[in-house]
Design an enzyme around this catalytic site. Sequence first.
Site, short mmCIF file in Angstrom:
data_model
loop_
_atom_site.label_atom_id
_atom_site.label_comp_id
_atom_site.label_asym_id
_atom_site.label_seq_id
_atom_site.Cartn_x
_atom_site.Cartn_y
_atom_site.Cartn_z
N LEU A 1 -17.02 11.36 11.50
CA LEU A 1 -17.32 12.55 10.69
C LEU A 1 -16.64 13.78 11.29
CD1 LEU A 1 -21.13 11.98 10.06
CD2 LEU A 1 -19.16 11.13 8.76
N ALA B 1 -15.68 16.63 9.12
CA ALA B 1 -15.53 17.59 8.02
C ALA B 1 -16.40 18.83 8.23
CB ALA B 1 -15.88 16.93 6.69
N GLY B 2 -16.91 19.00 9.44
CA GLY B 2 -17.76 20.17 9.71
C GLY B 2 -16.93 21.45 9.76
N GLN C 1 -14.00 14.94 2.06
CA GLN C 1 -15.32 15.35 1.58
C GLN C 1 -15.14 16.72 0.95
OE1 GLN C 1 -18.26 16.30 4.54
NE2 GLN C 1 -19.98 15.90 3.17
N GLY D 1 -23.53 17.36 3.69
CA GLY D 1 -24.36 16.67 4.68
C GLY D 1 -23.71 15.38 5.17
N THR D 2 -24.29 14.86 6.25
CA THR D 2 -23.68 13.70 6.91
C THR D 2 -23.76 12.43 6.06
OG1 THR D 2 -25.76 13.58 8.13
CG2 THR D 2 -23.88 14.48 9.31
N ASN E 1 -31.66 11.44 18.79
CA ASN E 1 -30.55 10.86 18.04
C ASN E 1 -29.24 11.46 18.53
OD1 ASN E 1 -28.71 10.08 16.10
ND2 ASN E 1 -29.67 11.23 14.43
N HIS F 1 -1.05 39.46 35.15
CA HIS F 1 -1.04 40.32 36.34
C HIS F 1 -2.44 40.76 36.73
CE1 HIS F 1 3.05 40.96 34.71
NE2 HIS F 1 2.42 41.24 33.58
P1 TTP Z 1 -22.87 19.79 12.30
O1 TTP Z 1 -22.74 20.01 13.76
O2 TTP Z 1 -24.22 19.82 11.69
O3 TTP Z 1 -21.96 20.84 11.52
P2 TTP Z 1 -20.60 21.50 11.91
O4 TTP Z 1 -19.75 20.59 12.73
O5 TTP Z 1 -19.97 22.01 10.66
O6 TTP Z 1 -20.97 22.73 12.82
P3 TTP Z 1 -21.69 24.12 12.44
O7 TTP Z 1 -23.13 23.81 12.23
O8 TTP Z 1 -21.42 24.94 13.66
O9 TTP Z 1 -21.02 24.72 11.23
O10 TTP Z 1 -22.22 18.38 11.89
C1 TTP Z 1 -22.43 17.19 12.60
C2 TTP Z 1 -21.23 16.29 12.38
O11 TTP Z 1 -21.12 15.88 11.04
C3 TTP Z 1 -19.95 16.94 12.72
O12 TTP Z 1 -19.14 15.95 13.29
C4 TTP Z 1 -19.40 17.38 11.37
C5 TTP Z 1 -19.92 16.33 10.45
N1 TTP Z 1 -20.22 16.73 9.08
C6 TTP Z 1 -19.44 16.26 8.03
O13 TTP Z 1 -18.46 15.55 8.25
N2 TTP Z 1 -19.79 16.61 6.76
C7 TTP Z 1 -20.87 17.39 6.48
O14 TTP Z 1 -21.13 17.66 5.29
C8 TTP Z 1 -21.67 17.87 7.58
C9 TTP Z 1 -22.86 18.73 7.33
C10 TTP Z 1 -21.31 17.50 8.86
#
Ligand code: TTP
Length: 406
Positions: A6, A8-9, A78, A83-84, A161, A321
């Site tokens: 993942l 895409a954050g 995505q 969300g994850t 987790n 410097h």
């Molecule tokens: P998060 O740490 O919750 O989100 P983020 O990486 O965007 O950070 P921030 O809260 O600072 O904006 O995400 C957990 C992991 O999941 C991370 O690897 C990104 C991924 N993710 C996605 O791929 N898609 C999503 O829709 C979300 C919410 C997270």
Amino acid sequence: MQTVVLAAGKGTRMRPLTDRRPKPMVPVANRPLVAHTVDAAVEAGASWIFLVVGYEAEPIREYFGETYAGVPITYVRQTERLGTADAVRAASASLDDAPFVVLNGDALFDQDGLDELFDGGPAIASVRVDDPTQYGVLDVDDDTVTGIVEKPADPPSNLINAGAYHFPAAAREWLDVPKSERGEHELTDVVEHTIDRVDVRPVPLSRWLDVGRPWELLEANEWKIAELADRHGSTTDAASAESFDGTVSDDATIRGPVVVESGATVREGVTIEGPALIRSGATVGPNAYIRGTTLVGQDASVGHAVEVKNSVLMAGAAINHLSYVGDSILGRDVNFGAGSVVANLRHDDDPVELTVKGERVSTGRRKFGVVLGDDAKTGIDTNLNAGVTLSTGATTKPGESVTRDR
Ligand code: TTP
């Protein structure tokens, strides 16, 4: 094992360092953050990597290409950051009807733990922490996970987790979970479905780091630079110039594990106390002092009478410097005017605070300096107070004392 990573954050908590790059691409030792995750997955037995990308995806594609370390990469877009579980759902159409692993692309995992996650049946990686109340906490009965609760006031265990899951093939059908209270489709709800139907093992990790906030980027570098330098660097007290791929003056003193990449130059009068990584194109010295786990990025420069301690200098950063930089992160092409100095300790000895998403939060670190976005420039003789952030492209005037973010 087919493996979904993942990535895409947005990395909003890491701003301004993520203004111009996605969080998975922030530098950790000699690679981007997500490459450490992918490398560990490949080592653990990933046969195909599905990289879920969204925000600023192009640099990720450019870095990994179509195959990486002999493993094919499929990019899954995505479109909205929902969300994850939504991220894995975007990848699920590309997955075979077989078990799959999902890894957060912004976490570092210890290799043995990840190996164990890949081997055997359904599992979830976990880490034991003192205070689990701010995490997803596992309820565990013998060797089976029986539940997972988000941020419980009364946690059922100390196991949290860690964002690494081994799902059975059938879980592809369980990804369509409703939005949670915080408005996201969450993978933890998919875990709930999974534990209702099959046995899920908790896999304990001995080391893990969730890289969300700037000081965690410092910690990620502390971990991975030490590892890299121990593997490749000189461990003798007085390493000879020949021990390095780059050019190291005979009049430089190198102690502990230090990597000087090919194309990097360490000039006379420099002292480097490892672990440290000096990347290609970088120059250090003459007469500079580097210590305490430091990354000098590609083409960065650390000049005469400059001390850098426990810091990350991204590519092209220049401190040329008479400066001190401690426990800090300097973005790409940051320029320190002569005599600019960073404070990294409060006189009351409290942990230094930093602004994260508009709020001052504790870094938990007694020593923390500053975060400078890409292209920030300080005028000569600028003093930067501990916990200050300069945004991308920000400047300071000569002689300024900066005590607030800008
Ligand atoms: P998060 O740490 O919750 O989100 P983020 O990486 O965007 O950070 P921030 O809260 O600072 O904006 O995400 C957990 C992991 O999941 C991370 O690897 C990104 C991924 N993710 C996605 O791929 N898609 C999503 O829709 C979300 C919410 C997270």
